[in-house]
Design a protein around this motif. Structure first.
Motif, short mmCIF file in Angstrom:
data_model
loop_
_atom_site.label_atom_id
_atom_site.label_comp_id
_atom_site.label_asym_id
_atom_site.label_seq_id
_atom_site.Cartn_x
_atom_site.Cartn_y
_atom_site.Cartn_z
N PHE A 36 0.82 -1.21 0.00
CA PHE A 36 0.00 0.00 0.00
C PHE A 36 0.86 1.27 0.00
CE2 PHE A 36 -2.45 -3.29 2.34
CZ PHE A 36 -3.43 -3.50 1.38
N CYS A 37 0.26 2.36 -0.46
CA CYS A 37 0.99 3.64 -0.54
C CYS A 37 1.28 4.19 0.87
CB CYS A 37 0.16 4.67 -1.29
SG CYS A 37 -0.35 4.18 -2.93
N CYS B 128 -1.56 5.13 3.57
CA CYS B 128 -2.83 4.49 3.23
C CYS B 128 -3.28 3.63 4.41
CB CYS B 128 -2.69 3.62 2.00
SG CYS B 128 -4.24 2.78 1.59
N HIS C 284 -5.43 1.22 4.35
CA HIS C 284 -5.66 -0.20 4.06
C HIS C 284 -4.74 -1.05 4.94
CE1 HIS C 284 -8.60 -0.74 0.91
NE2 HIS C 284 -7.99 0.06 0.06
N CYS D 214 -7.58 -1.99 -4.32
CA CYS D 214 -6.26 -2.02 -3.68
C CYS D 214 -6.17 -3.10 -2.61
CB CYS D 214 -5.93 -0.65 -3.10
SG CYS D 214 -5.41 0.50 -4.39
N ASN E 20 -13.04 5.04 0.92
CA ASN E 20 -12.11 6.15 0.73
C ASN E 20 -12.60 7.11 -0.35
OD1 ASN E 20 -11.65 4.59 -1.51
ND2 ASN E 20 -9.50 4.16 -1.08
N GLY F 290 -9.46 3.62 -5.85
CA GLY F 290 -8.02 3.81 -5.67
C GLY F 290 -7.20 3.02 -6.68
N THR G 14 -11.92 6.23 5.28
CA THR G 14 -10.47 6.34 5.20
C THR G 14 -10.08 7.24 4.04
OG1 THR G 14 -8.54 4.97 4.73
CG2 THR G 14 -10.61 4.00 4.22
N SER G 15 -8.83 7.14 3.66
CA SER G 15 -8.29 8.08 2.68
C SER G 15 -7.65 7.33 1.53
CB SER G 15 -7.22 8.94 3.35
OG SER G 15 -6.17 8.10 3.78
N CYS G 16 -7.34 8.06 0.48
CA CYS G 16 -6.50 7.54 -0.59
C CYS G 16 -5.53 8.67 -0.92
CB CYS G 16 -7.35 7.16 -1.81
SG CYS G 16 -6.35 6.64 -3.23
N THR H 18 -2.83 8.96 -2.41
CA THR H 18 -2.30 8.99 -3.77
C THR H 18 -3.28 9.60 -4.77
OG1 THR H 18 -0.91 7.10 -3.29
CG2 THR H 18 -1.36 7.53 -5.62
N SER I 57 -3.94 14.46 3.81
CA SER I 57 -5.10 13.58 3.58
C SER I 57 -5.88 13.37 4.88
CB SER I 57 -4.66 12.23 2.98
OG SER I 57 -4.08 11.39 3.96
#
Ligand SMILES: Cc1ncc(C[n+]2csc(CCOP(=O)(O)OP(=O)(O)O)c2C)c(N)n1
Ligand code: SF4
Ligand code: SF4
Ligand code: SF4
Ligand SMILES: [Mg+2]
Lengths: 253, 67
Positions: free
Chosen positions: A22-23, A26, A28, A56, A126, A130, A215-217, A219, A228
């Motif tokens: 994962f980025c 992130c 996840h 993702c 998110n 993603g 949550t967020s993404c 990227t 974020s």
């Protein structure tokens, strides 16, 4: 001096030495961690079965230690139904993004919830697709830019954000519905508690539970991890307020 | 004394631990891991109280805590 004790250990629910795909920033990966911790606290790591959506979350297949299968895009609710019904003693959860659960998989999501299937849904919202590079999801906020809404989501053209916990709360069968996040240590702890509770309800045969994690993404939102978090708190929580929508276990005494 | 251990190879430099530590004892260092991320490092370790807030928030399960 008292002897030192280890007070926080990496969960065995994640492959030893593995680094997630994962980025940076992130959540996840945070969610994979707390699922492992919740199952571990219940002594259920060896009994855990994961049904992965498409998104993702696919990176999780190289990261978790439990048995798993990957459903066709959106069909995790149907696949988990089959697994749980044929292996009722397994602790089964689906792991699905908002594109997977609320767009292509909406029918399977609603139908499994409506039947009160005895598995747990981990829903990662998110507000975007993603994996595929940031297209609009049903959960994308009004005005939010995505590759398919370059001018921002316009309700007249693209409709309004869908609130899946609220929508599922209209059904009779679901047993437990809660929306949490992972943006602070306190929220991470609360999210783990919610997942553990949902798992316990499943072990007790109570039926359908969903834990939505807002949550967020970073990227595809085009924000660094810390920015974020600001967007998540200022914009996402406003549209998707955290809280318990239903907890049938609390009603019983 | 409390202490943390950071698996620097798993760190992705998100800074979540940095902003979550109530004692300001984690910073992003100027050292790079094999994936190219500037990884987090313990600073002023004597101030650490072992609260594990950093470990709770870390997405990458990169922090373990002793107290
Ligand atoms: C049948 C089918 N249609 C479309 C795709 C392309 N696709 C892959 S992942 C995805 C959406 C993922 O978004 P989400 O579920 O929100 O997961 P995220 O990556 O944001 O966590 C899409 C449309 C596909 N794999 N299969
Ligand atoms: S693209 Fe977005 S959702 Fe996917 S791993 Fe990166 S930050 Fe997470
Ligand atoms: S255990 Fe607590 S005090 Fe120590 S580094 Fe982590 S957050 Fe800071
Ligand atoms: S929270 Fe984890 S991944 Fe993020 S900077 Fe700290 S140690 Fe690295
Ligand atoms: Mg998504």
């Amino acid at each position: 001096m008292a002897e030192e004790k280890k007070v926080y250990t990496r969960t065995k629910g994640i492959i030893e030495g593995a680094v997630s795909g994962f980025c940076p920033g992130c959540m996840h990966s945070t969610i994979h961690k707390i699922i492992g911790e919740a199952a571990e606290e219940l002594g259920q790591l060896d009994n855990l079965v994961r049904v992965e959506g498409v998104g993702c979350c696919g990176l999780g297949q190289f990261y978790v230690t439990c048995d798993e299968t990957i459903a066709a895009h959106g069909r995790a609710g149907a696949v988990a139904t089959g697994i749980k019904r044929s292996s009722p003693n397994s602790l089964v959860y689906t792991y699905q993004g908002d594109g997977d659960l609320a767009a292509i998989g909406l029918a399977e999501t609603m139908s499994a919830a409506n039947r009160g299937e005895n598995f747990t849904v981990i829903f990662v919202n998110n507000g975007i697709y993603g994996m595929t590079g940031g297209q609009m999801a049903p959960t994308t906020l009004v005005g939010m830019k995505s590759t398919t809404t370059p001018g921002g989501r316009n309700p007249e053209e693209h409709g309004y954000p869908m609130h899946m916990s609220e929508i599922l709360n209209q059904l009779t069968a679901p047993y437990y519905i809660e929306r949490v996040s992972c943006d602070t240590p306190q929220h991470v702890i609360a999210a783990r508690k919610a997942i553990k509770k949902a798992f316990q309800y499943q072990l007790d045969g109570k039926g359908y539970s969903i834990v939505e994690i807002v949550t967020s993404c970073p990227t595809n939102w085009g924000l660094d991890p810390l920015k974020s978090l600001d967007f998540l708190r200022e914009k996402m929580f406003e549209e998707y307020p955290l809280g318990v929508f239903r907890d049938e276990g609390k009603k019983l005494k | 004394m409390a202490r943390i251990e950071i698996t620097t190879e798993a760190c992705k430099s998100c800074s979540y631990c940095v902003i979550s530590c109530p004692k300001q004892c984690i910073e992003i260092s100027d050292k790079v891991n094999s994936k190219g991320y500037l990884y987090a490092a313990s600073v002023r370790p004597e101030d650490c109280i072992g609260c594990a807030m950093c470990a709770q928030i870390c997405p990458e399960s990169a922090i373990e805590v002793w107290r």
